[in-house]
Design an enzyme around this catalytic site. Structure first.
Site, short mmCIF file in Angstrom:
data_model
loop_
_atom_site.label_atom_id
_atom_site.label_comp_id
_atom_site.label_asym_id
_atom_site.label_seq_id
_atom_site.Cartn_x
_atom_site.Cartn_y
_atom_site.Cartn_z
CE1 TYR A 73 -3.26 2.92 0.68
CE2 TYR A 73 -2.56 2.84 3.09
CZ TYR A 73 -3.30 3.39 2.01
OH TYR A 73 -3.93 4.68 2.26
CB SER A 113 4.47 2.49 13.55
OG SER A 113 3.05 2.47 14.43
CE1 TYR A 135 3.77 -2.77 12.40
CE2 TYR A 135 2.37 -1.49 13.84
CZ TYR A 135 3.06 -1.52 12.82
OH TYR A 135 3.05 -0.32 11.83
CE LYS A 171 6.58 -1.12 11.07
NZ LYS A 171 7.32 -1.02 10.08
#
Length: 346
Positions: free
Chosen positions: A14, A127, A152, A156
């Site tokens: 994306y 993020s 997640y 990061k």
């Protein structure tokens, strides 16, 4: 601009595909490496259609040292834009080893190859989850990076630590060609390219609000669950900082311009600097699409917080970057993509 070669990991995804469009349009040569685990090659064909320019695609995993060796030995890479990574919070809680192995080990392999070939400029797709749950709704880059609430976010933060350590090691040794690292901490990217040719095409049920709303609007999903209606916010629903994906990737181009003058490792928030509630997003969808959005308010999710948004001031001062598109732009562009591609790239 000289045609410098940029390696885009996860470039068929994306955000990566939108980055490829912007890179090609300003004259960079683009090499994409992607294992297609959560993306489709059609996105790259459409990138070439939008730009009228060709890119070089290698289907490979960043954990494949030989594949990366082949890329770096064949191409004189100027810098790496590192988007390759798994990104679903819930999935990371169920499959932590997979997330650490892909996101952290993959980055170790990538940076080992970069160091071997003297390619020491990297812009990392990080993020806001690295901040965990600080006691503030407005996030600045000087907040401590710890306490991410899921694998997640932890992955990061770990990658950030690896990149910081690489930069620090070169600084301590007075390396003649030191690492130059920019960490870009995203808030909530949404929207799609104005052409409607590329956009977010999640596998299975979307994990994020806006693709879920758009799939309800297009009739692909029946109902949206709104997690929590009793937060201390404007309407009781969670408030988040949404940023148009094209604004986001333009931040990477500004970072690419600035990276040569970076000393060591720098982190920047990429966000709009304001938040919208879930119900405000739904209302914008109704207004712009003319579709009714079927939703119900259900119990809060564990780990969700009431409100957060970026302080994007540092990116404005040092990268000369700020968002240009508002919520209506984000929704209109999302809807153009979703309505003309109801099944994504399929």
């Amino acid at each position: 601009m000289s045609a410098e070669k940029i390696l885009v990991t996860g470039g068929a995804g994306y955000i990566g595909s939108h980055a490829c469009v912007e890179l090609l349009q300003v004259g960079y040569d683009v090499i994409v490496v992607d294992n297609l685990s959560n993306s489709k090659p059609e996105s790259l064909a459409r990138v070439e259609k939008i730009t009228g320019k060709a890119l070089h695609f290698v289907e490979a995993d960043i954990r494949d040292k030989q594949a990366l060796n082949d890329i770096f030995s064949t191409h004189d890479i100027y810098a790496v834009l590192h988007f390759a990574g798994l990104k679903a919070v819930g999935e990371s809680c169920a499959q932590p080893i997979r997330y650490y192995e892909n996101n952290v080990y993959g980055t170790l392999v990538l940076t080992e190859m970069m160091q071997q070939y003297g390619v020491k400029r990297i812009i990392f797709s990080s993020s806001a989850t690295v901040y965990g749950e600080p006691d503030t709704v407005k996030y600045t880059e000087d907040l401590p990076v710890y306490g991410a609430t899921n694998p997640y976010g932890k992955s990061k933060a770990m990658v950030e630590d690896i990149l910081k350590d690489l930069a620090t090691a070169d600084k301590l040794s007075n390396a003649s060609d030191p690492w130059k690292v920019i960490l870009l901490r995203y808030f909530n990217p949404i929207g799609a390219h104005l052409s409607g040719l590329i956009g977010e095409d999640p596998n299975g049920i979307p994990n994020n609000l806006v693709p879920y709303v758009s799939q309800v609007a297009v009739g692909k999903l029946e109902q949206l669950s709104v997690f929590g209606g009793d937060y201390p916010t404007i309407d009781g629903t969670g408030v988040r900082d949404y940023i148009h994906v094209v604004d986001l990737v333009k931040g990477h181009l500004n970072a690419l311009q600035a990276i040569q003058n970076i000393s060591g490792c720098k982190a920047y928030n990429l966000g709009a600097g304001k938040g919208y509630s879930v119900l405000e997003v739904i209302s914008a969808f109704k207004r712009i699409t003319g579709k009714s959005i079927n939703y119900k308010i259900v119990e809060r999710r564990a780990g969700d917080i009431a409100e957060n948004y970026a302080d994007p001031g540092l990116a404005l001062r040092e990268l000369n970057w700020q968002t240009e598109k508002n919520l209506d732009d984000m929704v209109a562009d999302t809807w153009r993509w979703q309505s003309t591609n109801p099944n994504g790239y399929a």
